[in-house]
Design an enzyme around this catalytic site. Structure first.
Site, PDB file in Angstrom:
ATOM      1  N   CYS A 280       0.843  -1.191   0.000  1.00 53.61           N
ATOM      2  CA  CYS A 280       0.000   0.000   0.000  1.00 53.61           C
ATOM      3  C   CYS A 280       0.878   1.242   0.000  1.00 53.61           C
ATOM      4  O   CYS A 280       1.858   1.312   0.753  1.00 53.61           O
ATOM      5  CB  CYS A 280      -0.902  -0.018   1.234  1.00 53.61           C
ATOM      6  SG  CYS A 280      -2.024   1.382   1.342  1.00 53.61           S
ATOM      7  N   LEU A 281       0.515   2.217  -0.828  1.00 60.51           N
ATOM      8  CA  LEU A 281       1.272   3.468  -0.871  1.00 60.51           C
ATOM      9  C   LEU A 281       1.238   4.203   0.469  1.00 60.51           C
ATOM     10  O   LEU A 281       2.129   4.994   0.755  1.00 60.51           O
ATOM     11  CB  LEU A 281       0.726   4.369  -1.982  1.00 60.51           C
ATOM     12  CG  LEU A 281       0.906   3.832  -3.405  1.00 60.51           C
ATOM     13  CD1 LEU A 281       0.184   4.725  -4.408  1.00 60.51           C
ATOM     14  CD2 LEU A 281       2.372   3.679  -3.760  1.00 60.51           C
TER      15      LEU A 281
ATOM     16  N   GLU B 248      -8.728  -1.040  -2.821  1.00 63.83           N
ATOM     17  CA  GLU B 248      -9.105   0.382  -2.862  1.00 63.83           C
ATOM     18  C   GLU B 248     -10.488   0.610  -2.250  1.00 63.83           C
ATOM     19  O   GLU B 248     -10.710   1.600  -1.549  1.00 63.83           O
ATOM     20  CB  GLU B 248      -9.032   0.930  -4.287  1.00 63.83           C
ATOM     21  CG  GLU B 248      -7.649   0.855  -4.920  1.00 63.83           C
ATOM     22  CD  GLU B 248      -6.514   1.386  -4.069  1.00 63.83           C
ATOM     23  OE1 GLU B 248      -6.718   2.310  -3.259  1.00 63.83           O
ATOM     24  OE2 GLU B 248      -5.385   0.871  -4.208  1.00 63.83           O
TER      25      GLU B 248
END
Length: 160
Positions: A90-91, A133
């Site tokens: 995950c960013l 997301e």
């Protein structure tokens, strides 16, 4: 177009439920554009609005397949099939991965940037990205559902 700052864990916004978009305005369309630019700059395959500090039900996904960039407003999963188990990152949580169990194939519906209803069916990485997301929109991080979370050495993360 503008790059946005990606919010990092443990920022509280990542744990909140995003609000439905009631009306698609030029600001929402700009948000989609900025999110895509930010995702590409960060070399991610998906980004949800809460990850840039905005509690709206908006996601962008591009896993490098024939679909290209997918922009979804108020996305929801309408069907799931099968199971996959594998690593996820995950960013908003750099330097870590987790082994997460997800549906193998999902069908997602939502609105495009012009307010038209769209439906996508994806398997493998696309299915994983949609689920990841949409989880963000519900305040759920992969670390909340991972069976194992582990640190990635910086040199290995740079290779990816």
């Amino acid at each position: 177009m503008a790059l946005r700052i990606i919010v990092l864990e443990p920022d509280e916004v990542l744990h909140q439920v995003a609000k439905e978009v009631k009306k698609i305005t030029p600001n929402v369309q700009k948000l989609l554009t900025d999110m895509a630019e930010t995702m590409y700059e960060a070399e991610g395959v998906g980004l949800a609005a809460p990850q840039i500090g905005i509690l709206k039900r908006v996601i962008v996904v591009d896993v490098g397949d024939d679909n290209g960039l997918i922009e979804l407003i108020n996305p929801e999963i309408v069907s799931k099939d099968g199971e996959q188990f594998g690593p996820e990152g995950c960013l908003s949580i750099p330097g870590y991965r987790g082994d997460v169990r997800r549906a193998q194939t999902v069908t997602v519906k939502g609105l495009d940037r012009n307010g038209n209803e769209v439906t996508y069916t994806g398997s493998d990485l696309l299915a994983r990205a949609f689920q990841h997301e949409i989880d963000h929109l519900n305040g759920v991080l992969y670390t909340d559902i991972a069976e194992h979370v582990y640190e990635i050495p910086p040199e290995e993360e740079e290779k990816e």
